[in-house]
Design a protein around this motif. Structure first.
Motif, PDB file in Angstrom:
ATOM      1  N   GLU A  95       0.828  -1.209   0.000  1.00 36.36           N
ATOM      2  CA  GLU A  95       0.000   0.000   0.000  1.00 36.36           C
ATOM      3  C   GLU A  95       0.866   1.265   0.000  1.00 36.36           C
ATOM      4  O   GLU A  95       0.562   2.230  -0.690  1.00 36.36           O
ATOM      5  N   LEU A  96       1.927   1.250   0.782  1.00 36.35           N
ATOM      6  CA  LEU A  96       2.773   2.438   0.914  1.00 36.35           C
ATOM      7  C   LEU A  96       3.775   2.567  -0.225  1.00 36.35           C
ATOM      8  O   LEU A  96       4.396   3.619  -0.386  1.00 36.35           O
ATOM      9  N   ASP A  97       3.962   1.519  -0.974  1.00 40.93           N
ATOM     10  CA  ASP A  97       4.735   1.528  -2.215  1.00 40.93           C
ATOM     11  C   ASP A  97       6.029   2.330  -2.145  1.00 40.93           C
ATOM     12  O   ASP A  97       6.253   3.271  -2.906  1.00 40.93           O
ATOM     13  N   GLY A  98       6.882   2.003  -1.181  1.00 42.45           N
ATOM     14  CA  GLY A  98       8.189   2.628  -1.094  1.00 42.45           C
ATOM     15  C   GLY A  98       8.273   3.872  -0.236  1.00 42.45           C
ATOM     16  O   GLY A  98       9.362   4.383  -0.004  1.00 42.45           O
ATOM     17  N   GLU A  99       7.135   4.399   0.238  1.00 36.27           N
ATOM     18  CA  GLU A  99       7.165   5.564   1.128  1.00 36.27           C
ATOM     19  C   GLU A  99       7.863   5.221   2.442  1.00 36.27           C
ATOM     20  O   GLU A  99       8.497   6.066   3.061  1.00 36.27           O
ATOM     21  N   VAL A 100       7.693   3.976   2.856  1.00 33.66           N
ATOM     22  CA  VAL A 100       8.313   3.453   4.071  1.00 33.66           C
ATOM     23  C   VAL A 100       9.051   2.181   3.670  1.00 33.66           C
ATOM     24  O   VAL A 100       8.522   1.360   2.924  1.00 33.66           O
ATOM     25  N   VAL A 101      10.282   2.039   4.163  1.00 32.31           N
ATOM     26  CA  VAL A 101      11.066   0.841   3.873  1.00 32.31           C
ATOM     27  C   VAL A 101      10.730  -0.229   4.904  1.00 32.31           C
ATOM     28  O   VAL A 101      10.753   0.031   6.108  1.00 32.31           O
ATOM     29  N   PHE A 102      10.386  -1.401   4.437  1.00 30.66           N
ATOM     30  CA  PHE A 102      10.168  -2.543   5.310  1.00 30.66           C
ATOM     31  C   PHE A 102      11.389  -3.445   5.197  1.00 30.66           C
ATOM     32  O   PHE A 102      11.715  -3.900   4.102  1.00 30.66           O
ATOM     33  N   LEU A 103      12.070  -3.653   6.309  1.00 31.64           N
ATOM     34  CA  LEU A 103      13.208  -4.573   6.335  1.00 31.64           C
ATOM     35  C   LEU A 103      12.863  -5.711   7.274  1.00 31.64           C
ATOM     36  O   LEU A 103      12.769  -5.527   8.484  1.00 31.64           O
ATOM     37  N   MET A 104      12.666  -6.871   6.701  1.00 38.03           N
ATOM     38  CA  MET A 104      12.303  -8.049   7.462  1.00 38.03           C
ATOM     39  C   MET A 104      13.585  -8.872   7.649  1.00 38.03           C
ATOM     40  O   MET A 104      14.118  -9.429   6.691  1.00 38.03           O
ATOM     41  N   VAL A 105      14.078  -8.926   8.885  1.00 42.41           N
ATOM     42  CA  VAL A 105      15.367  -9.566   9.173  1.00 42.41           C
ATOM     43  C   VAL A 105      15.123 -10.974   9.727  1.00 42.41           C
ATOM     44  O   VAL A 105      14.612 -11.134  10.838  1.00 42.41           O
ATOM     45  N   ASP A 106      15.488 -11.962   8.927  1.00 44.55           N
ATOM     46  CA  ASP A 106      15.349 -13.364   9.322  1.00 44.55           C
ATOM     47  C   ASP A 106      16.491 -13.721  10.271  1.00 44.55           C
ATOM     48  O   ASP A 106      17.664 -13.559   9.932  1.00 44.55           O
ATOM     49  N   MET A 107      16.147 -14.189  11.440  1.00 47.24           N
ATOM     50  CA  MET A 107      17.132 -14.514  12.479  1.00 47.24           C
ATOM     51  C   MET A 107      17.717 -15.907  12.234  1.00 47.24           C
ATOM     52  O   MET A 107      17.297 -16.889  12.840  1.00 47.24           O
ATOM     53  N   VAL A 108      18.673 -15.978  11.355  1.00 49.12           N
ATOM     54  CA  VAL A 108      19.300 -17.231  10.949  1.00 49.12           C
ATOM     55  C   VAL A 108      20.292 -17.683  12.015  1.00 49.12           C
ATOM     56  O   VAL A 108      21.205 -16.946  12.367  1.00 49.12           O
ATOM     57  N   ASP A 109      20.081 -18.893  12.533  1.00 44.50           N
ATOM     58  CA  ASP A 109      21.023 -19.448  13.502  1.00 44.50           C
ATOM     59  C   ASP A 109      21.788 -20.636  12.930  1.00 44.50           C
ATOM     60  O   ASP A 109      22.665 -21.190  13.571  1.00 44.50           O
ATOM     61  N   GLY A 110      21.427 -21.051  11.716  1.00 44.62           N
ATOM     62  CA  GLY A 110      22.132 -22.156  11.071  1.00 44.62           C
ATOM     63  C   GLY A 110      21.610 -23.526  11.450  1.00 44.62           C
ATOM     64  O   GLY A 110      22.011 -24.522  10.856  1.00 44.62           O
ATOM     65  N   MET A 111      20.730 -23.605  12.428  1.00 47.31           N
ATOM     66  CA  MET A 111      20.169 -24.901  12.827  1.00 47.31           C
ATOM     67  C   MET A 111      18.641 -24.861  12.715  1.00 47.31           C
ATOM     68  O   MET A 111      18.083 -25.382  11.771  1.00 47.31           O
ATOM     69  N   GLN A 125       4.783 -18.014   0.581  1.00 46.40           N
ATOM     70  CA  GLN A 125       3.744 -17.067   0.983  1.00 46.40           C
ATOM     71  C   GLN A 125       3.557 -15.954  -0.044  1.00 46.40           C
ATOM     72  O   GLN A 125       2.570 -15.227   0.006  1.00 46.40           O
ATOM     73  N   GLY A 126       4.522 -15.784  -0.929  1.00 53.11           N
ATOM     74  CA  GLY A 126       4.429 -14.761  -1.963  1.00 53.11           C
ATOM     75  C   GLY A 126       4.658 -13.344  -1.444  1.00 53.11           C
ATOM     76  O   GLY A 126       4.193 -12.378  -2.044  1.00 53.11           O
ATOM     77  N   PHE A 127       5.400 -13.217  -0.343  1.00 54.95           N
ATOM     78  CA  PHE A 127       5.675 -11.891   0.206  1.00 54.95           C
ATOM     79  C   PHE A 127       6.667 -11.166  -0.682  1.00 54.95           C
ATOM     80  O   PHE A 127       7.575 -11.760  -1.245  1.00 54.95           O
ATOM     81  N   SER A 128       6.495  -9.843  -0.771  1.00 52.89           N
ATOM     82  CA  SER A 128       7.355  -9.069  -1.673  1.00 52.89           C
ATOM     83  C   SER A 128       8.250  -8.061  -0.966  1.00 52.89           C
ATOM     84  O   SER A 128       9.038  -7.391  -1.609  1.00 52.89           O
ATOM     85  N   PHE A 129       8.128  -7.925   0.364  1.00 52.98           N
ATOM     86  CA  PHE A 129       8.985  -6.975   1.080  1.00 52.98           C
ATOM     87  C   PHE A 129      10.427  -7.473   1.096  1.00 52.98           C
ATOM     88  O   PHE A 129      10.683  -8.670   0.934  1.00 52.98           O
ATOM     89  N   PRO A 130      11.380  -6.554   1.270  1.00 53.29           N
ATOM     90  CA  PRO A 130      12.787  -6.965   1.316  1.00 53.29           C
ATOM     91  C   PRO A 130      13.079  -7.809   2.559  1.00 53.29           C
ATOM     92  O   PRO A 130      12.627  -7.487   3.657  1.00 53.29           O
ATOM     93  N   VAL A 131      13.818  -8.872   2.360  1.00 51.92           N
ATOM     94  CA  VAL A 131      14.219  -9.737   3.467  1.00 51.92           C
ATOM     95  C   VAL A 131      15.737  -9.740   3.555  1.00 51.92           C
ATOM     96  O   VAL A 131      16.430  -9.894   2.549  1.00 51.92           O
ATOM     97  N   LEU A 132      16.221  -9.527   4.766  1.00 48.45           N
ATOM     98  CA  LEU A 132      17.650  -9.643   5.038  1.00 48.45           C
ATOM     99  C   LEU A 132      17.844 -10.851   5.944  1.00 48.45           C
ATOM    100  O   LEU A 132      16.977 -11.181   6.755  1.00 48.45           O
ATOM    101  N   TYR A 133      18.986 -11.495   5.814  1.00 53.63           N
ATOM    102  CA  TYR A 133      19.286 -12.696   6.587  1.00 53.63           C
ATOM    103  C   TYR A 133      20.446 -12.388   7.520  1.00 53.63           C
ATOM    104  O   TYR A 133      21.546 -12.065   7.077  1.00 53.63           O
ATOM    105  N   ASP A 134      20.169 -12.489   8.811  1.00 52.08           N
ATOM    106  CA  ASP A 134      21.162 -12.170   9.845  1.00 52.08           C
ATOM    107  C   ASP A 134      22.007 -13.412  10.129  1.00 52.08           C
ATOM    108  O   ASP A 134      21.934 -14.005  11.202  1.00 52.08           O
ATOM    109  N   VAL A 135      22.831 -13.792   9.140  1.00 53.01           N
ATOM    110  CA  VAL A 135      23.592 -15.040   9.218  1.00 53.01           C
ATOM    111  C   VAL A 135      24.705 -15.007  10.264  1.00 53.01           C
ATOM    112  O   VAL A 135      25.148 -16.063  10.724  1.00 53.01           O
ATOM    113  N   ASN A 136      25.166 -13.826  10.642  1.00 53.26           N
ATOM    114  CA  ASN A 136      26.223 -13.713  11.658  1.00 53.26           C
ATOM    115  C   ASN A 136      25.691 -13.191  12.993  1.00 53.26           C
ATOM    116  O   ASN A 136      26.466 -12.855  13.878  1.00 53.26           O
ATOM    117  N   GLN A 137      24.373 -13.089  13.104  1.00 52.61           N
ATOM    118  CA  GLN A 137      23.696 -12.576  14.305  1.00 52.61           C
ATOM    119  C   GLN A 137      24.160 -11.164  14.689  1.00 52.61           C
ATOM    120  O   GLN A 137      24.064 -10.771  15.853  1.00 52.61           O
TER     121      GLN A 137
END
Length: 181
Positions: A95-111, A125-137
Motif C-alpha cells: 500500500e505504501l509503495d516505497g514511502e516506508v522501507v520494510f526490512l524483514m530480518v530473518d534470524m538465521v542461527d544455522g540450525m 507465501q508470496g511476500f514481496s517486502f525486502p528480506v535480510l538474513y542475519d547469518v552472523n547474528q
C-alpha cells in the motif's frame, strides 16, 4: 542425598515466591504503562547500524536505508506469531509503495532457522517486502533481540521512535508508521 533434596525444595519455594510476587506486582505496574503522547514520542534514540545479507548473498547495512522511514522487523520461519503478522506487513508495504522501507530480518542461527528455510517460507507465501538474513547474528546482538517477533520503527533521520515485542496488529503497525512519517 539430603543436601540435594533441600536444594530442590529451596529452589521450588523460591520459584513460588517469585511467581507470587510477579502476580501481585504485574497488575500494579501495568496500570502505569500508557500510550506515549506527542512529547514522549519526540524522545528518540539513534539507530544502531548492522550488516546482514540479502537473498543473493550481498552484504547490506541498515544505514543503506536511512533517509526514509523504516519498519525493522526481526522474525524466523518457525515462529507462529511472526507468521501471523507478516501478511499485514506485506499488505501495508504494498500500500505504501516505497514511502516506508520494510526490512524483514530473518534470524538465521544455522540450525533451527537457515537462510534456505527463510527463503522457502517467503517464496511460498508470496511476500514481496525486502528480506535480510542475519547469518552472523550481527543485527540480533546489536538490537538485543531476545524474543520474536520484534519490530522497531525508525524515522528518516535514523532515530528509533518506538518498537514492539511480539506480534502486532495491522492497526498498531499503522500507528507505528504514523509516528515515523
Amino acid at each position: 542425598m539430603k543436601k540435594q533434596a533441600w536444594l530442590w525444595i529451596s529452589l521450588a519455594v523460591g520459584l513460588v515466591v517469585l511467581i507470587g510476587a510477579a502476580a501481585i506486582l504485574y497488575p500494579m505496574l501495568s496500570k502505569e504503562v500508557q500510550t506515549p503522547d506527542a512529547e514522549q514520542s519526540a524522545q528518540t534514540i539513534p539507530y544502531v547500524d548492522f550488516t546482514a545479507v540479502d537473498a543473493e548473498g550481498n552484504e547490506v547495512s541498515l544505514s543503506d536505508y536511512i533517509g526514509k522511514p523504516i519498519v525493522l522487523n526481526f522474525w524466523a520461519s518457525w515462529c507462529p506469531p511472526c507468521k501471523s503478522e507478516m501478511p499485514d506487513f506485506d499488505a501495508v508495504a504494498k500500500e505504501l509503495d516505497g514511502e516506508v522501507v520494510f526490512l524483514m530480518v530473518d534470524m538465521v542461527d544455522g540450525m533451527q532457522e537457515t537462510k534456505e528455510k527463510g527463503e522457502r517460507f517467503i517464496k511460498e507465501q508470496g511476500f514481496s517486502f525486502p528480506v535480510l538474513y542475519d547469518v552472523n547474528q550481527d543485527a540480533a546482538m546489536k538490537y538485543g533481540v531476545s524474543s520474536l517477533p520484534t519490530t522497531y520503527f525508525i524515522n528518516k533521520d535514523g532515530n528509533i521512535v518506538t518498537g514492539a515485542m511480539g506480534a502486532i496488529s495491522k492497526t498498531n503497525l499503522l500507528r507505528g508508521i504514523e509516528m515515523i512519517q
